[in-house]
Enzyme design. Sequence first.
Site, PDB file in Angstrom:
ATOM      1  N   ARG A 127     -72.849 -27.380  17.264  1.00 49.67           N
ATOM      2  CA  ARG A 127     -72.855 -27.652  18.697  1.00 49.67           C
ATOM      3  C   ARG A 127     -73.973 -26.879  19.397  1.00 49.67           C
ATOM      4  NH1 ARG A 127     -67.794 -27.123  19.737  1.00 49.67           N
ATOM      5  NH2 ARG A 127     -67.286 -29.327  19.927  1.00 49.67           N
ATOM      6  N   ALA A 128     -74.205 -25.642  18.991  1.00 46.99           N
ATOM      7  CA  ALA A 128     -75.257 -24.832  19.614  1.00 46.99           C
ATOM      8  C   ALA A 128     -76.628 -25.472  19.430  1.00 46.99           C
ATOM      9  CB  ALA A 128     -75.254 -23.418  19.037  1.00 46.99           C
TER      10      ALA A 128
END
Length: 647
Positions: free
Chosen positions: A251-252
Site C-alpha cells: 500500500r505504501a
Amino acid sequence: MESNTGKINYPFSAIVGQEEAKLALMLCAITRDVRGVLLTGEKGTGKSTLARALAALLPHVNERPAPFVNLPLNTTEDALIGHLDLEKTLYKGKPVFTPGLLARAHQGVLYIDEVNLLPEHLTSLLLDAAESGYLVIEREGFSYEMPTEFILIGSMNPEEGSLSPQFLDRFGLAVEVSAEKEPHLRTEIVKRRLLFEKDPIGFCSQFERAEKELKSRLIKARSLYPEVHLPSRLKVLIAELTREALVQGHRADLVLASATKAHAAYHEREEATLEDLEAVAEMVLRHRRREKPPRASHKPKEKPEEKQEPKEPLKPSQEKSKTQKPNPETLKGQEEKEEPSHDSQNKSQPKTPEEIEPSEGKDQVYEIGEVFKVRPLEIKMRYQFRGKSGRRSSSKGSRGRFIRAIPPKGKVRDVAVSATLKAAAPYQRLRGAGPGRGFIVKPQDLREKLRRAKTGHLLIFCVDASGSMAAEARMRETKGAIMSLLLNAYQKRDQVAMITFRGKEARLVLPPTSSVELAGKFLRDLPVGGSTPLSAALALLNRLLHQKTSREPDKPISVFLITDGRGNVALGEESPQEEIKRLATTLTHHFPQVSFVVIDTETGQIKLEMAKELASMLNARYFTPEALKADRLAAIAREILPKENTK
C-alpha cells in the site's frame, strides 16, 4: 466560504503556517488514490479548522457546497451506515432506507476528531467504505448500495492513545501538526482569528481572491493528474524507499506513487520529478516506517556501559540519594550491615526494600524462551460486555450475527421488521386495517433483533525488568510465556500489551496489539537491570487502563503484574511503599471490572512478601514464584480468562 450547513468556515488560504498539513490535504483533494490524511498533534493546533477549510475548496455537489461530515465518537452502527425507516416502510408497503453519515459524506470530507478513540467495531465498516468508494447494505431481505467517495481526514493527540495498525495504514498520508514557534507567526494567528470572529463575512472577503485561485488550481490539478507520467527511475526509487523503511505490504508503494503524481499535477507538471517524490515521501512513510528487529541470540548479551557510569554498581539507597537527602537511619543500617544468616535474630529483623541490593550493573538482554501451544483459556465471565470483535467468547447484544427476534426491553434500537410484521398480521382485521388505512402496527407488536458477536480481550503484562529478574533466567521464561499467549491471542483476535519497569521509569514497550512480529521486536530487545520503580509502573498502568476503558468501557481486560513487589523508587515525596499502596488503591477503585493477577517473583531465604500485600491491595489473584514457569503461567491464564462459549 459557506458550508452546506450555512456556517461560514475559516478560509484555507488564511491559515498561517502548517505548510505540510495544507499540502497533504490538497493532494487528497486532487485524487482519492492518496487515501486520506491523519493529522497528529496536541489540541488547539488547528486540525479541525484545516479539515473544514478544505471542504470549502471542493467542487459543489448539486449546486450546494461539498459536504463536511464530522463523525461523533459515540455514533451507532445504524447512524454510520443507515437504517430502515420503519414508519415509512409500513406506510408505503415497501422498504424505505435512510442513508447514514457515510453516504452523506459522498463527494465531500468525512472528518473524525480523536480517531484513535473511535470504537473498533465501527472501523471495519468505515474502512471498507473508504477503500471501495461504495457501501452495500443487506438487511431484511433487501440490498441497498450507495456511493461513498469521500476524503477521509482523521486527527488525534498521541498522548490519548494509539491507533490500531490496520487503521493507521489506511491513511495514505500522516502529518505532525504542532503549534508555531516563531513569535510573529503566533501573533498573526491571534490577529486573524480575532478579526474572523468579529466579522466573518468581512474577513473572508479579504481572502476571496486567494480562495478562488486555490479552487482553480485544484480543478486543473484534478484534470491533469491522470495524464502525469511517472518515470521508471522514480518507480525504482519508490520501491527502494519503502524497502528501506521496512513497510508491510504494497500500500505504501502505491500511495507514494499516487502522491508523487498528485504533487506534480499540483505544480502543473506533466511528468513527475525527484522533487515531487522528495516532497511527499516522509508523509507517506512516517506512520509506516519500522525499525529493523535485532537478531535473537542464545545467550544473554550485555549492553555497553555508558562513559560516566560508575564501575561499582549503585545500591538502591545510593540511587535514591541522588534526588533525595540521605536518611540517617538508613545509612546507620548500612554501616552495621552483615551477611545474612539463618539465626532467629536476622529473621526477626528483615531488610527494607531500600536496603535490598538488586543485581545491578551491566544490563542483560535474554532471548525469548520456548514458545509453546496454549490450551483453550477457560473460566466463566464475571460480567457482560460489548467489546471488540474476536473469537474468545460470545456476547449477546446489539451487534454481530442476527440470532432471533425478541420482545424489546425498553427503547427499540434494532427493529426486526419481518418478525414485527408477523406479530401484527393476525390482528389487522380487528384493528380495522384495509385500503386507505394501510398496515396497522402497535407498540406491543415490535420485535428487536438479538445478535451474537465473538468478543476479544486485552491482556496487559506489567513486567518487572529490574536486576532481580536476571536470576535463574526468569526473564527468559517470562518472555516465552508472553509470546506463547500472544500467539494464542492472535488466533482468538485478542490484544496483548506490555509494560516494563526498571531503573527509575516504566515504559509501555508493547502497545495493545495482535501482531506477533511487533511482540517479537519489543520482547527480543528487552533489557534487564536496575532498581524497581513499581510506583511508576502502577501510574502508567492507570493511564493505559483509563485510555482503553474510555474508548471501550465494557471491554474485558486482564492485568498480569509480574514482580517481587520490592518497589524502591518513588515518584514523589512519599516513601515507595506508601506510594504503591495509594496507587494500587486507586486502580482498584477506578477499574473494578479489570481482573488483576500478581505473580510473585521473590526468591531467597528472607522474604518480605510485598507482592502478596500488593495482591491484597489490588484484590488480585496471587501466585508464588513457580508460577513463572511458562506452562504454569499459561495455566493461570486459563483460570483467569473467560471461557469460550460454543453454544
